[in-house]
Design an enzyme around this catalytic site. Structure first.
Site, PDB file in Angstrom:
ATOM      1  N   GLY A  43       0.812  -1.203   0.000  1.00 30.30           N
ATOM      2  CA  GLY A  43       0.000   0.000   0.000  1.00 30.30           C
ATOM      3  C   GLY A  43       0.850   1.260   0.000  1.00 30.30           C
ATOM      4  N   CYS A  44       1.922   1.265   0.782  1.00 32.31           N
ATOM      5  CA  CYS A  44       2.809   2.426   0.812  1.00 32.31           C
ATOM      6  C   CYS A  44       3.521   2.602  -0.528  1.00 32.31           C
ATOM      7  CB  CYS A  44       3.824   2.280   1.935  1.00 32.31           C
ATOM      8  SG  CYS A  44       3.140   2.534   3.583  1.00 32.31           S
ATOM      9  N   ARG A  45       3.860   1.506  -1.178  1.00 36.48           N
ATOM     10  CA  ARG A  45       4.478   1.616  -2.505  1.00 36.48           C
ATOM     11  C   ARG A  45       3.562   2.380  -3.459  1.00 36.48           C
ATOM     12  NH1 ARG A  45       5.827  -3.478  -6.581  1.00 36.48           N
ATOM     13  NH2 ARG A  45       6.302  -2.209  -8.430  1.00 36.48           N
ATOM     14  N   PHE A  63       3.667   6.125  -2.648  1.00 36.31           N
ATOM     15  CA  PHE A  63       4.829   6.833  -3.178  1.00 36.31           C
ATOM     16  C   PHE A  63       4.750   6.967  -4.696  1.00 36.31           C
ATOM     17  CE2 PHE A  63       6.697   5.770   0.950  1.00 36.31           C
ATOM     18  CZ  PHE A  63       7.309   6.975   1.267  1.00 36.31           C
TER      19      PHE A  63
END
Length: 441
Positions: A405-407, A410
């Site tokens: 999810g963080c990928r 970003f």
């Protein structure tokens, strides 16, 4: 963590058909033109049968999680507990499935009539909160009631929640570098280890360190920056609020024969008594200290530097300085309790406003962090069985979801990663530094 699109009002109304199936409820809140496949334990389904990606709701508990926390938090609870399955992806790396889901699902506000039908169809039992998965931290309001925000005790508890999972588990995810911060890829084909070594090289060179200099690394993790600097002849002190990190780092220092130059302490940075450092590195800590505490934090660092000493601040940022500083419910409960993010402009402003520090360079490594997360997910996938044996499937699923999810975040410029370099001025506001950047990109 990635977020899902929001819409205006649901385009469909099933209230004339009697009790709604779970798939019909999904259509009512997400639209009936889904490109993903949705199936539920009541036998209903929605979306194309041949869709590559989809959601499988496999238990009533998952429904309760979704209903009682209709946001990323509810989805995460259902997923971590195994009550919601992302079809088309592995739990270690659900990136493709999660991206397809966030691209396709556009949550709508149901009409009052549809909402009433949904409530009747689900039954009141699903609206009664149940215990969350054991990986979840206390909600923010409970933590505030039980301890002063960003006190030493509460900061230590927040760091313990995330970083003291298991050193062995982190070895599976992070690889040999044991570096849990954004890497800097010298080229797109570079390995994670090459990129992490290059990140330490970049920080070292920006700080203009030379053999015999003294470095303070605040929030040093497993001591990667400390050991890199010591290998170059710099005397380096690192501090971390994670006891497990400090123990691992000290053993690595001994194993590498660096005890004359390197030390990692289990300590709050505010308890460091030494001063007159040539440089301070803060790599991935500012996210934890709270935006309201930036002035005090940077003032502390200024007090630890000699005149002409440099600070390199490396942290996750927002793409502007207006957004809510606090992380979303999922990140706050499962990843970084009490974490806060703001734009690089706020960081630079706070540094400038304390006086005596001049910002001389900043750069954004946003895309590098997406690539770092990609490689961490790949490591977890490669070591999945061992990781599950070490920390349990729920925690392993949590990490796969969080990193994927963080990928996406970003990649989509929801979050960024900035390095800010500053130098301590003399009492006349001057300092001797080269006219142009002296480091290799």
């Amino acid at each position: 963590m990635t977020t899902f699109k929001s819409g205006s009002s649901a385009p469909i109304d099933h209230t004339d058909t009697g009790k709604l199936t779970l798939a019909q409820i999904v259509e009512a809140v997400a639209g009936d033109d889904l490109n993903i496949r949705v199936t539920a334990y009541d036998g209903s389904s929605a979306g194309p049968e041949d869709a590559q990606f989809g959601l499988d709701l496999v238990s009533p508990r998952g429904t309760t999680y979704l209903v009682t926390a209709p946001s990323d938090l509810g989805l995460a609870r259902a997923y971590i507990s195994g009550d919601l399955v992302l079809r088309g992806g592995h739990p270690a790396d659900p990136y493709e499935a999660l991206r397809a889901l966030s691209d396709d699902v556009s949550f709508k506000r149901p009409s009052a009539r549809t909402l009433a039908a949904i409530t009747r169809s689900l039954g009141l039992e699903h609206f009664k909160p149940i215990a969350p998965p054991p990986q979840e931290a206390l909600p923010r309001w409970r933590r505030i009631a039980e301890g002063l925000r960003h006190s030493k005790t509460r900061d230590a508890e927040a760091i313990h929640h995330h970083y003291d999972v298991s050193n062995t588990f982190y070895e599976y995810v992070l690889g040999p570098s044991m570096t849990y911060t954004c890497a800097c890829y010298p080229e797109r084909a570079a390995s994670l280890e090459q990129a992490q070594e290059n990140k330490y090289r970049l920080v070292f060179e920006k700080l203009d360190l030379k053999p015999g200099d003294r470095l303070l690394d605040i929030g040093c993790g497993w001591g990667g920056m400390v050991r890199y600097a010591a290998r170059q002849g710099v005397k380096a002190l690192g501090v971390t609020l994670s006891r497990e990190q400090a123990e691992w780092a000290q053993k690595a220092i001994v194993d590498e024969g660096l005890t004359d130059l390197a030390e990692v302490r289990y300590s709050d940075y505010r308890d460091v008594s030494e001063g007159d450092f040539d440089a301070v590195s803060s790599i991935g800590l500012t996210e934890h200290i709270g935006v309201a505490n930036y002035a005090g934090y940077f003032s502390f660092i200024r007090g630890k530097l000699r005149v002409g000493g440099k600070l390199l601040n490396h942290c996750i940022t927002r793409p502007d300085n207006k957004a809510n500083k606090r992380a979303g419910s999922f990140i706050d409960r499962y990843v970084f309790p009490d974490g806060e993010l703001t734009g690089s402009g706020t960081i630079i402003t706070k540094l400038q406003d304390i006086g005596g520090m001049e910002v001389i360079h900043e750069e954004n490594l946003r895309e590098h962090y997406a690539m770092t997360l990609r490689d961490w997910n790949a490591n977890l996938l490669e070591n999945w069985d061992a990781a599950v044996a070490e920390v349990g499937e729920g925690t392993a699923r949590l990490w796969g979801l969080y990193m994927a999810g963080c990928r996406i975040g970003f990649e989509r410029n929801v979050v960024q990663l900035h390095q800010v370099l500053a130098v301590k001025l003399d009492d006349k506001g001057s300092v001797n530094v080269p006219l142009r950047p002296w480091w290799r990109p």
